[in-house]
Design a protein around this motif. Structure first.
Motif, PDB file in Angstrom:
ATOM      1  N   LEU A  26       8.589   1.927 -50.567  1.00 16.80           N
ATOM      2  CA  LEU A  26       9.882   0.794 -51.125  1.00 16.80           C
ATOM      3  C   LEU A  26      10.952   0.844 -49.683  1.00 16.80           C
ATOM      4  O   LEU A  26      11.358   1.305 -49.487  1.00 16.80           O
ATOM      5  N   LYS A  27      10.319  -0.540 -49.106  1.00 21.17           N
ATOM      6  CA  LYS A  27      11.321  -0.667 -48.139  1.00 21.17           C
ATOM      7  C   LYS A  27      12.348  -1.693 -48.661  1.00 21.17           C
ATOM      8  O   LYS A  27      12.197  -2.624 -48.745  1.00 21.17           O
ATOM      9  N   LYS A  38       0.542   3.452 -38.949  1.00 22.19           N
ATOM     10  CA  LYS A  38       1.375   3.185 -39.207  1.00 22.19           C
ATOM     11  C   LYS A  38       3.056   3.002 -39.782  1.00 22.19           C
ATOM     12  O   LYS A  38       3.700   3.572 -40.434  1.00 22.19           O
ATOM     13  N   PRO A  39       3.743   3.481 -38.182  1.00 22.14           N
ATOM     14  CA  PRO A  39       4.297   3.976 -38.318  1.00 22.14           C
ATOM     15  C   PRO A  39       6.121   3.154 -39.372  1.00 22.14           C
ATOM     16  O   PRO A  39       5.848   1.746 -39.387  1.00 22.14           O
ATOM     17  N   LEU A  40       6.344   4.075 -39.839  1.00 19.10           N
ATOM     18  CA  LEU A  40       7.930   3.270 -39.971  1.00 19.10           C
ATOM     19  C   LEU A  40       8.477   2.587 -39.449  1.00 19.10           C
ATOM     20  O   LEU A  40       9.410   3.223 -38.285  1.00 19.10           O
ATOM     21  N   SER A  76       5.856  -6.092 -40.822  1.00 16.38           N
ATOM     22  CA  SER A  76       4.867  -4.791 -40.114  1.00 16.38           C
ATOM     23  C   SER A  76       4.109  -3.733 -41.102  1.00 16.38           C
ATOM     24  O   SER A  76       5.010  -4.050 -41.662  1.00 16.38           O
ATOM     25  N   THR A  77       3.209  -3.521 -40.293  1.00 15.10           N
ATOM     26  CA  THR A  77       2.072  -3.076 -41.337  1.00 15.10           C
ATOM     27  C   THR A  77       2.554  -1.655 -41.249  1.00 15.10           C
ATOM     28  O   THR A  77       2.641  -0.499 -40.059  1.00 15.10           O
ATOM     29  N   GLU A  78       3.265  -0.653 -42.212  1.00 14.91           N
ATOM     30  CA  GLU A  78       4.117   0.725 -41.943  1.00 14.91           C
ATOM     31  C   GLU A  78       2.955   1.402 -43.418  1.00 14.91           C
ATOM     32  O   GLU A  78       2.652   0.243 -44.773  1.00 14.91           O
ATOM     33  N   PHE A 129      12.649  -7.091 -50.574  1.00 15.31           N
ATOM     34  CA  PHE A 129      11.499  -5.391 -50.786  1.00 15.31           C
ATOM     35  C   PHE A 129      11.102  -5.788 -50.463  1.00 15.31           C
ATOM     36  O   PHE A 129      10.518  -7.082 -50.119  1.00 15.31           O
ATOM     37  N   ARG A 130       9.988  -4.748 -49.688  1.00 16.83           N
ATOM     38  CA  ARG A 130       8.445  -4.217 -49.564  1.00 16.83           C
ATOM     39  C   ARG A 130       8.182  -3.411 -50.334  1.00 16.83           C
ATOM     40  O   ARG A 130       8.900  -2.697 -49.403  1.00 16.83           O
TER      41      ARG A 130
END
Length: 323
Positions: free
Chosen positions: A267-268, A150-152, A293-295, A111-112
């Motif tokens: 939660l990615k 900060k795109p997903l 990446s920053t999202e 996870f991130r």
């Protein structure tokens, strides 16, 4: 002096008049500072994050930077030309350091995640608040906006709002992106850019496109005794409208076993890594591919109310309890 600080006293008065049935208020007041995030001293427990301080992942944006949802703003005096925000927008992000390590558990490398958990300032536990929020019929409100800086990555699944009992399931959840599959299917999935409101059994109750430059307002009514869910939705300053009548949610456990912390954030989930063993490819918590990446997402209008006096749908408007 902080911009908009002059409105703080007025804002506190306005917030005190918003619904006598409010059980938890997660609308970040103008007086809340980011130091409170680092210490979990405000209305949020900030433990679900990576190795950096909470303010590396979560920031408060004053109304002159990004105004919060207009759904709950008030025109304080009739001669004022505009609505005055009474809360700060919350920016929540993930990056490659967003690996949560639960107490006594292994790092969640799959996870991130960065999440805020509903919390009572000064309390060492969320248990009492959970009992208060999750008895009889209650309504969970939240508004979400795209953070275009900060795109997903919609090839991935995102779980962004949920109530999580101790068994790790979700009483209800809001999902974005492409649902995790093993093996990985065609990406991005159809409707990856849509919000999906899921029940405990992961059935889609309602879905709508995640359009930019828009506050998407949600309310989910949970009947804890009958185990049903109903969903309301609107955009920007439009009043919430009922988009699903109460539907059974009976796969969720009853009583205290079905209660849990109220999370909102990012939660990615990973993608399957073909280099992992077959057993590990299905372990989304600890294995898989992440880009690092920053999202992020923007939140406001977060609160929980009792439905005994009706459901707040915007301003002073009240909809009778949904049955």
């Amino acid at each position: 002096m902080r911009p908009f600080f002059a409105f703080s006293v007025i804002a506190i008065f306005v917030r005190s008049t918003l619904g006598l049935g409010v059980l938890y208020d997660g609308r970040a007041p103008l007086t809340l500072t980011e130091a409170s995030l680092d210490s979990s001293a405000g209305p949020y427990l900030t433990a679900v994050k990576g190795s950096q301080n909470a303010t590396h992942y979560t920031n408060l944006l004053e109304p002159y930077i990004i105004p919060p949802t207009p759904l709950w703003n008030k025109q304080l005096l009739s001669f004022l030309p505009a609505l005055i925000p009474t809360e700060q927008t919350i920016s929540i992000k993930i990056d490659n350091t967003s690996v949560f390590v639960p107490g006594g558990g292994a790092p969640q490398y799959g996870f991130r995640r960065t999440e805020l958990i509903a919390h009572v300032n000064g309390s060492s536990s969320t248990a009492a608040l959970v009992t208060t929020m999750e008895t009889r019929v209650t309504v969970f409100h939240f508004s979400i906006k795209l953070d275009e800086t900060k795109p997903l990555n919609y090839d991935h699944e995102y779980q962004i709002v949920f109530i999580e009992p101790s068994d790790g399931t979700h009483v209800f959840g809001i999902q974005l992106g492409s649902p995790f599959t093993n093996p990985t299917g065609a990406l991005p999935a159809q409707n990856a850019h849509w919000f999906k409101v899921l029940d405990h059994a992961l059935n889609v109750l309602f879905e709508t496109p995640f359009t930019p430059n828009t506050w998407h307002n949600f309310a989910v009514q949970v009947d804890w005794n009958e185990r049903t869910l109903a969903v309301l939705y609107s955009k920007n300053d439009q009043h919430l409208v009922l988009v699903t009548k109460p539907v059974p949610n009976t796969t969720a456990a009853s009583g205290s076993a079905g209660q849990g912390d109220f999370h909102f954030g990012v939660l990615k989930l990973p993608l399957v890594n073909s280099a992992d063993t077959v057993a590990n490819q299905g372990d989304v918590v600890h294995y898989g591919l992440q880009e690092g990446s920053t999202e992020g997402l923007l939140y406001s209008g977060v609160f929980v109310e009792s439905a005994a006096g009706g459901v707040s749908v915007g301003g002073k408007a009240i909809l009778p309890k949904i049955a």
